[in-house]
Design a protein around this motif. Structure first.
Motif, PDB file in Angstrom:
ATOM      1  N   LEU A  17       0.833  -1.202   0.000  1.00  0.00           N
ATOM      2  CA  LEU A  17       0.000   0.000   0.000  1.00  0.00           C
ATOM      3  C   LEU A  17       0.874   1.261   0.000  1.00  0.00           C
ATOM      4  O   LEU A  17       0.583   2.228  -0.711  1.00  0.00           O
ATOM      5  CB  LEU A  17      -0.918   0.003   1.230  1.00  0.00           C
ATOM      6  N   VAL A  18       1.924   1.251   0.787  1.00  0.00           N
ATOM      7  CA  VAL A  18       2.827   2.405   0.834  1.00  0.00           C
ATOM      8  C   VAL A  18       3.487   2.612  -0.528  1.00  0.00           C
ATOM      9  O   VAL A  18       3.606   3.746  -1.016  1.00  0.00           O
ATOM     10  CB  VAL A  18       3.891   2.216   1.933  1.00  0.00           C
ATOM     11  N   GLU A  19       3.927   1.511  -1.166  1.00  0.00           N
ATOM     12  CA  GLU A  19       4.569   1.619  -2.478  1.00  0.00           C
ATOM     13  C   GLU A  19       3.585   2.156  -3.521  1.00  0.00           C
ATOM     14  O   GLU A  19       3.948   2.975  -4.367  1.00  0.00           O
ATOM     15  CB  GLU A  19       5.095   0.247  -2.916  1.00  0.00           C
ATOM     16  N   ILE A  20       2.333   1.714  -3.473  1.00  0.00           N
ATOM     17  CA  ILE A  20       1.325   2.207  -4.419  1.00  0.00           C
ATOM     18  C   ILE A  20       1.115   3.700  -4.205  1.00  0.00           C
ATOM     19  O   ILE A  20       1.066   4.487  -5.162  1.00  0.00           O
ATOM     20  CB  ILE A  20      -0.003   1.439  -4.262  1.00  0.00           C
ATOM     21  N   GLN A  24       1.734   6.079  -7.277  1.00  0.00           N
ATOM     22  CA  GLN A  24       0.475   6.289  -7.992  1.00  0.00           C
ATOM     23  C   GLN A  24       0.514   7.564  -8.844  1.00  0.00           C
ATOM     24  O   GLN A  24       1.216   8.520  -8.498  1.00  0.00           O
ATOM     25  CB  GLN A  24      -0.685   6.358  -6.994  1.00  0.00           C
ATOM     26  N   PRO A  25      -0.217   7.560  -9.969  1.00  0.00           N
ATOM     27  CA  PRO A  25      -1.149   6.501 -10.410  1.00  0.00           C
ATOM     28  C   PRO A  25      -0.500   5.403 -11.260  1.00  0.00           C
ATOM     29  O   PRO A  25      -1.055   4.334 -11.390  1.00  0.00           O
ATOM     30  CB  PRO A  25      -2.174   7.269 -11.238  1.00  0.00           C
ATOM     31  N   ALA A  26       0.646   5.693 -11.877  1.00  0.00           N
ATOM     32  CA  ALA A  26       1.297   4.684 -12.725  1.00  0.00           C
ATOM     33  C   ALA A  26       2.073   3.737 -11.826  1.00  0.00           C
ATOM     34  O   ALA A  26       3.098   4.116 -11.254  1.00  0.00           O
ATOM     35  CB  ALA A  26       2.216   5.356 -13.735  1.00  0.00           C
ATOM     36  N   VAL A  27       1.605   2.514 -11.700  1.00  0.00           N
ATOM     37  CA  VAL A  27       2.172   1.570 -10.743  1.00  0.00           C
ATOM     38  C   VAL A  27       2.786   0.383 -11.484  1.00  0.00           C
ATOM     39  O   VAL A  27       2.104  -0.299 -12.250  1.00  0.00           O
ATOM     40  CB  VAL A  27       1.096   1.067  -9.753  1.00  0.00           C
ATOM     41  N   SER A  28       4.053   0.157 -11.272  1.00  0.00           N
ATOM     42  CA  SER A  28       4.735  -1.005 -11.842  1.00  0.00           C
ATOM     43  C   SER A  28       4.782  -2.106 -10.794  1.00  0.00           C
ATOM     44  O   SER A  28       5.429  -1.952  -9.754  1.00  0.00           O
ATOM     45  CB  SER A  28       6.161  -0.638 -12.275  1.00  0.00           C
ATOM     46  N   GLN A  29       4.074  -3.197 -11.066  1.00  0.00           N
ATOM     47  CA  GLN A  29       4.055  -4.295 -10.109  1.00  0.00           C
ATOM     48  C   GLN A  29       5.440  -4.916  -9.962  1.00  0.00           C
ATOM     49  O   GLN A  29       5.800  -5.392  -8.886  1.00  0.00           O
ATOM     50  CB  GLN A  29       3.030  -5.337 -10.528  1.00  0.00           C
ATOM     51  N   ALA A  42       2.710 -12.377  -6.705  1.00  0.00           N
ATOM     52  CA  ALA A  42       2.207 -12.134  -5.354  1.00  0.00           C
ATOM     53  C   ALA A  42       1.690 -10.705  -5.224  1.00  0.00           C
ATOM     54  O   ALA A  42       0.642 -10.460  -4.608  1.00  0.00           O
ATOM     55  CB  ALA A  42       3.300 -12.405  -4.325  1.00  0.00           C
ATOM     56  N   VAL A  43       2.426  -9.737  -5.811  1.00  0.00           N
ATOM     57  CA  VAL A  43       1.979  -8.349  -5.771  1.00  0.00           C
ATOM     58  C   VAL A  43       0.624  -8.208  -6.460  1.00  0.00           C
ATOM     59  O   VAL A  43      -0.286  -7.525  -5.964  1.00  0.00           O
ATOM     60  CB  VAL A  43       3.015  -7.422  -6.440  1.00  0.00           C
ATOM     61  N   SER A  44       0.477  -8.874  -7.599  1.00  0.00           N
ATOM     62  CA  SER A  44      -0.796  -8.824  -8.328  1.00  0.00           C
ATOM     63  C   SER A  44      -1.947  -9.349  -7.474  1.00  0.00           C
ATOM     64  O   SER A  44      -3.035  -8.754  -7.433  1.00  0.00           O
ATOM     65  CB  SER A  44      -0.681  -9.635  -9.624  1.00  0.00           C
ATOM     66  N   GLU A  45      -1.692 -10.448  -6.769  1.00  0.00           N
ATOM     67  CA  GLU A  45      -2.738 -11.021  -5.915  1.00  0.00           C
ATOM     68  C   GLU A  45      -3.068 -10.092  -4.748  1.00  0.00           C
ATOM     69  O   GLU A  45      -4.245  -9.907  -4.405  1.00  0.00           O
ATOM     70  CB  GLU A  45      -2.280 -12.384  -5.399  1.00  0.00           C
ATOM     71  N   TYR A  46      -2.035  -9.499  -4.149  1.00  0.00           N
ATOM     72  CA  TYR A  46      -2.278  -8.571  -3.049  1.00  0.00           C
ATOM     73  C   TYR A  46      -3.086  -7.364  -3.529  1.00  0.00           C
ATOM     74  O   TYR A  46      -4.033  -6.921  -2.852  1.00  0.00           O
ATOM     75  CB  TYR A  46      -0.948  -8.100  -2.455  1.00  0.00           C
ATOM     76  N   ILE A  47      -2.712  -6.814  -4.690  1.00  0.00           N
ATOM     77  CA  ILE A  47      -3.427  -5.642  -5.200  1.00  0.00           C
ATOM     78  C   ILE A  47      -4.888  -5.991  -5.489  1.00  0.00           C
ATOM     79  O   ILE A  47      -5.797  -5.204  -5.198  1.00  0.00           O
ATOM     80  CB  ILE A  47      -2.729  -5.101  -6.457  1.00  0.00           C
ATOM     81  N   ARG A  48      -5.120  -7.176  -6.064  1.00  0.00           N
ATOM     82  CA  ARG A  48      -6.501  -7.591  -6.335  1.00  0.00           C
ATOM     83  C   ARG A  48      -7.317  -7.641  -5.044  1.00  0.00           C
ATOM     84  O   ARG A  48      -8.472  -7.191  -4.995  1.00  0.00           O
ATOM     85  CB  ARG A  48      -6.512  -8.948  -7.027  1.00  0.00           C
ATOM     86  N   GLU A  59      -7.746   2.439 -11.887  1.00  0.00           N
ATOM     87  CA  GLU A  59      -8.180   3.465 -12.836  1.00  0.00           C
ATOM     88  C   GLU A  59      -7.947   3.042 -14.277  1.00  0.00           C
ATOM     89  O   GLU A  59      -8.406   3.705 -15.192  1.00  0.00           O
ATOM     90  CB  GLU A  59      -7.423   4.768 -12.564  1.00  0.00           C
ATOM     91  N   GLY A  60      -7.244   1.974 -14.476  1.00  0.00           N
ATOM     92  CA  GLY A  60      -6.938   1.504 -15.813  1.00  0.00           C
ATOM     93  C   GLY A  60      -5.793   0.521 -15.730  1.00  0.00           C
ATOM     94  O   GLY A  60      -5.375   0.127 -14.644  1.00  0.00           O
ATOM     95  N   ARG A  61      -5.293   0.139 -16.854  1.00  0.00           N
ATOM     96  CA  ARG A  61      -4.198  -0.820 -16.863  1.00  0.00           C
ATOM     97  C   ARG A  61      -2.971  -0.227 -16.168  1.00  0.00           C
ATOM     98  O   ARG A  61      -2.465   0.833 -16.561  1.00  0.00           O
ATOM     99  CB  ARG A  61      -3.848  -1.209 -18.304  1.00  0.00           C
ATOM    100  N   SER A  62      -2.519  -0.918 -15.118  1.00  0.00           N
ATOM    101  CA  SER A  62      -1.349  -0.503 -14.338  1.00  0.00           C
ATOM    102  C   SER A  62      -1.511   0.888 -13.739  1.00  0.00           C
ATOM    103  O   SER A  62      -0.518   1.585 -13.489  1.00  0.00           O
ATOM    104  CB  SER A  62      -0.067  -0.558 -15.193  1.00  0.00           C
ATOM    105  N   ARG A  63      -2.741   1.308 -13.498  1.00  0.00           N
ATOM    106  CA  ARG A  63      -2.994   2.609 -12.868  1.00  0.00           C
ATOM    107  C   ARG A  63      -3.873   2.383 -11.640  1.00  0.00           C
ATOM    108  O   ARG A  63      -5.021   1.927 -11.761  1.00  0.00           O
ATOM    109  CB  ARG A  63      -3.649   3.587 -13.839  1.00  0.00           C
TER     110      ARG A  63
END
Length: 256
Positions: A17-20, A24-29, A42-48, A59-63
């Motif tokens: 959450l801190v890294e996001i 933000q808004p452009a987030v590289s997993q 794992a990051v993808s699963e946590y973000i979901r 907000e969109g792809r990787s955003r």
């Protein structure tokens, strides 16, 4: 207290959450995975999960953006950790009245001494030179144990570095030589092993093993006291070793 300090999954959620919030808004997993020390999957699963719980919005792809609820959760967790750190520094460490050191010369009780770390151990020398001082609570001959209190200043210390060397598991093909392992371990005062294969590899390289119990934790403790260390670990245990090193905020590298 929020279980960020007690639960590894909660701690990982907090860091993601801190890294996001920072990116933000452009987030590289991938960048988050590298920063946190987990896989991109794992990051993808946590973000979901964070999106599903309303702590992050997509907000969109990787955003992505952290929602108000997410900010509140991070703020509460950080506040709890700050209170815990204050408790440790003020109540726990502040109540420590005496520590043991090795006397570098004959010392009398009540004498002002300079403090230093050598070979990972606290040493006390007569006088008040150096960055850290204390007052002896006992008398001691040179080389004996002396009690010290009234600590002031900071001990000048260069943290050690940990080299993690991977060796194959019993079902894998060898990926290195005894000479390679011996070379890495040649000047290291602390050498630990994670896994039976690692112990055997070190013995084959004629390297004395400091311990094979809690190898990551031992190496991290040594590095925090200014000693370099080597951990030889099997490919299926290296993750636990690096987790311990990251938790202790110790510098390390991994080689095969």
């Amino acid at each position: 207290m929020v279980d960020v300090l007690e639960n590894k999954r909660a701690a990982t959620r907090f860091r993601i959450l801190v890294e996001i919030a920072e990116r933000q808004p452009a987030v590289s997993q991938g960048e988050i995975a590298e920063a946190v020390g987990v896989t991109s999957q794992a990051v993808s699963e946590y973000i979901r999960e964070l999106v599903d719980e309303g702590l992050v919005e997509k907000e969109g792809r990787s955003r992505y953006r952290v929602t108000k609820e997410g900010v509140d959760w991070v703020f509460q967790s950080a506040s709890d950790m700050r209170r815990f750190v204050d408790h440790v520094t003020d109540d726990v460490l502040g109540s420590v009245q005496e520590d043991a050191a090795i006397a570098e010369a004959a010392l009398d009780e009540g004498e002002t001494v300079s403090l230093s770390l050598a070979d990972g151990l606290l040493h006390a020398a007569p006088g008040d030179h150096g960055g850290a001082t204390g007052v002896t609570t006992t008398s001691a001959e040179e080389g004996a144990v002396v009690g010290v209190t009234g600590f002031e200043g900071v001990i000048d210390l260069e943290p050690g570095h940990v080299s993690v060397v991977q060796v194959p598991t019993v079902r894998s093909a060898p990926n290195g030589s005894d000479a390679d392992i011996a070379a890495v371990c040649a000047d290291a005062p602390i050498v630990t092993a994670a896994g039976v294969e690692a112990v055997v590899a070190l013995r084959a390289a004629s390297v004395d093993v400091t311990t094979y119990f809690a190898p990551g934790e031992v190496a991290a403790d040594a590095a925090s006291r200014g000693l370099d260390a080597v951990v030889v670990a099997t490919q299926d245990t290296v993750g636990r070793v690096t987790d311990a090193l990251r938790d202790a905020n110790v510098g390390y590298d991994v080689t095969q």
